[in-house]
Write a protein that holds these residues in place. Structure first.
Motif, mmCIF file in Angstrom:
data_model
loop_
_atom_site.group_PDB
_atom_site.id
_atom_site.type_symbol
_atom_site.label_atom_id
_atom_site.label_comp_id
_atom_site.label_asym_id
_atom_site.label_seq_id
_atom_site.Cartn_x
_atom_site.Cartn_y
_atom_site.Cartn_z
ATOM 1 N N SER A 48 -1.117 -25.919 -34.211
ATOM 2 C CA SER A 48 -0.590 -24.575 -34.470
ATOM 3 C C SER A 48 -0.680 -23.702 -33.221
ATOM 4 C CB SER A 48 -1.340 -23.914 -35.628
ATOM 5 O OG SER A 48 -2.715 -23.751 -35.307
ATOM 6 N N LEU A 49 -1.742 -23.879 -32.431
ATOM 7 C CA LEU A 49 -1.924 -23.069 -31.237
ATOM 8 C C LEU A 49 -1.012 -23.566 -30.103
ATOM 9 C CD1 LEU A 49 -3.344 -20.772 -29.830
ATOM 10 C CD2 LEU A 49 -5.285 -22.292 -29.355
ATOM 11 N N ASN A 88 1.834 -24.913 -30.443
ATOM 12 C CA ASN A 88 3.198 -24.496 -30.779
ATOM 13 C C ASN A 88 3.429 -23.005 -30.545
ATOM 14 O OD1 ASN A 88 3.927 -27.080 -31.501
ATOM 15 N ND2 ASN A 88 3.507 -26.783 -33.686
ATOM 16 N N LYS A 89 2.357 -22.233 -30.421
ATOM 17 C CA LYS A 89 2.488 -20.803 -30.140
ATOM 18 C C LYS A 89 2.763 -20.519 -28.675
ATOM 19 C CE LYS A 89 -0.373 -17.721 -31.512
ATOM 20 N NZ LYS A 89 -1.634 -16.989 -31.837
ATOM 21 N N ILE A 90 2.449 -21.484 -27.817
ATOM 22 C CA ILE A 90 2.529 -21.235 -26.380
ATOM 23 C C ILE A 90 3.982 -21.095 -25.946
ATOM 24 C CG2 ILE A 90 2.062 -22.178 -24.084
ATOM 25 C CD1 ILE A 90 -0.398 -23.557 -25.272
ATOM 26 N N ASP A 91 4.257 -20.002 -25.243
ATOM 27 C CA ASP A 91 5.611 -19.776 -24.720
ATOM 28 C C ASP A 91 5.688 -20.067 -23.227
ATOM 29 O OD1 ASP A 91 8.379 -18.722 -25.013
ATOM 30 O OD2 ASP A 91 7.630 -17.200 -23.623
ATOM 31 N N TYR A 144 0.699 -17.260 -22.458
ATOM 32 C CA TYR A 144 1.323 -16.265 -23.335
ATOM 33 C C TYR A 144 1.941 -16.950 -24.551
ATOM 34 C CZ TYR A 144 0.815 -12.925 -19.531
ATOM 35 O OH TYR A 144 0.300 -12.107 -18.560
ATOM 36 N N ASP A 145 1.870 -16.244 -25.688
ATOM 37 C CA ASP A 145 2.485 -16.774 -26.902
ATOM 38 C C ASP A 145 3.928 -16.306 -27.006
ATOM 39 O OD1 ASP A 145 2.459 -14.144 -27.822
ATOM 40 O OD2 ASP A 145 0.704 -14.440 -29.110
ATOM 41 N N LYS A 146 4.560 -16.650 -28.119
ATOM 42 C CA LYS A 146 5.984 -16.333 -28.287
ATOM 43 C C LYS A 146 6.244 -14.821 -28.353
ATOM 44 C CE LYS A 146 7.584 -20.652 -28.915
ATOM 45 N NZ LYS A 146 6.405 -21.493 -28.729
ATOM 46 N N ASN A 147 5.207 -14.032 -28.638
ATOM 47 C CA ASN A 147 5.331 -12.571 -28.655
ATOM 48 C C ASN A 147 5.022 -11.959 -27.289
ATOM 49 O OD1 ASN A 147 5.977 -12.425 -31.443
ATOM 50 N ND2 ASN A 147 3.800 -12.628 -31.975
ATOM 51 N N LEU A 181 -3.054 -15.176 -24.771
ATOM 52 C CA LEU A 181 -3.951 -15.757 -25.762
ATOM 53 C C LEU A 181 -5.334 -15.119 -25.645
ATOM 54 C CD1 LEU A 181 -3.158 -19.604 -25.758
ATOM 55 C CD2 LEU A 181 -2.037 -17.742 -27.003
ATOM 56 N N GLU A 210 -8.934 -18.234 -28.537
ATOM 57 C CA GLU A 210 -7.834 -19.198 -28.515
ATOM 58 C C GLU A 210 -7.896 -20.053 -27.257
ATOM 59 O OE1 GLU A 210 -4.192 -17.144 -30.998
ATOM 60 O OE2 GLU A 210 -4.685 -16.306 -29.028
#
Length: 198
Positions: A51-52, A54-57, A81-84, A88, A92
């Motif tokens: 899950s983490l 997959n958050k990585i942008d 950085y995440d998708k937003n 992190l 995280e």
């Protein structure tokens, strides 16, 4: 204290990410531009909870240039950085295993700026009957570029002039003024680029 801890277990994933190198809007001395920004290594494998991962942008490596006049190399920590587009959190980051201890070596190659580079333009074709070419001019008529030693030497050999190939401007059958927008990017010698304000 506390007497109990809740631990969440999930699948593990490993992905490879390209390291994006930035200067965070810092700049070298006014007579220079950043020619290239590279990281070593260029890519890193990151392992962690699916899950983490997959958050990585994006994975960033940032250096600060403070009016530098010479090439600059620095070992820096990575920011993920995440998708937003939010970095992190510490917790995280602690859940991830990052190659190379989450560090890369960043190198900024600085290129000298050369002003007053001329632009030459020709044309092909013949205008409509009763018309002839009065003048050919470019706006702007000079530009600023940045380049390394070899690139600027190559430019000097061409009399500090960028020539737009004649076949880019066809005036065949024209009976009024002809205007064309031409990108200079692919017309520059190797190791030469437009300055950021061009």
């Amino acid at each position: 204290t506390p007497q109990n801890l809740s631990i969440h277990i999930e699948d593990k994933d490993t992905q490879e990410f390209v390291v994006n190198v930035t200067t965070n809007n810092t700049k070298p001395d006014k007579g220079y531009e950043v020619g290239t920004l590279t990281s070593n290594p260029e890519k890193l494998k990151i392992t962690g909870p699916t899950s983490l991962i997959n958050k990585i942008d994006k994975v960033n490596a940032t250096i600060a240039l403070d009016d530098n006049t010479q090439d600059y190399t620095q070992e820096v920590n990575l920011t993920i950085y995440d998708k937003n587009q939010e970095a992190l959190s510490e917790s995280e980051m602690n859940s991830l295993r990052i190659e190379n201890n989450a560090k890369v070596v960043v190198t900024a190659k600085l290129w000298k700026i050369r002003t007053g580079v001329k632009i030459a333009a020709g044309y092909v074709g013949t205008p409509a009957g009763g018309y002839q070419v009065g003048s050919v001019k470019t706006v702007p008529d000079t530009i600023s570029v940045a380049g390394n030693t070899e690139g600027l030497e190559s430019l000097s050999e061409n009399d500090n002039m960028i020539t737009i190939p004649a076949d880019r401007i066809d005036i065949s059958g024209e009976s009024k003024d002809v205007e064309r927008k031409i990108s200079l990017k692919n017309l520059l010698p190797d190791n030469v680029k437009l300055t950021s304000d061009s």
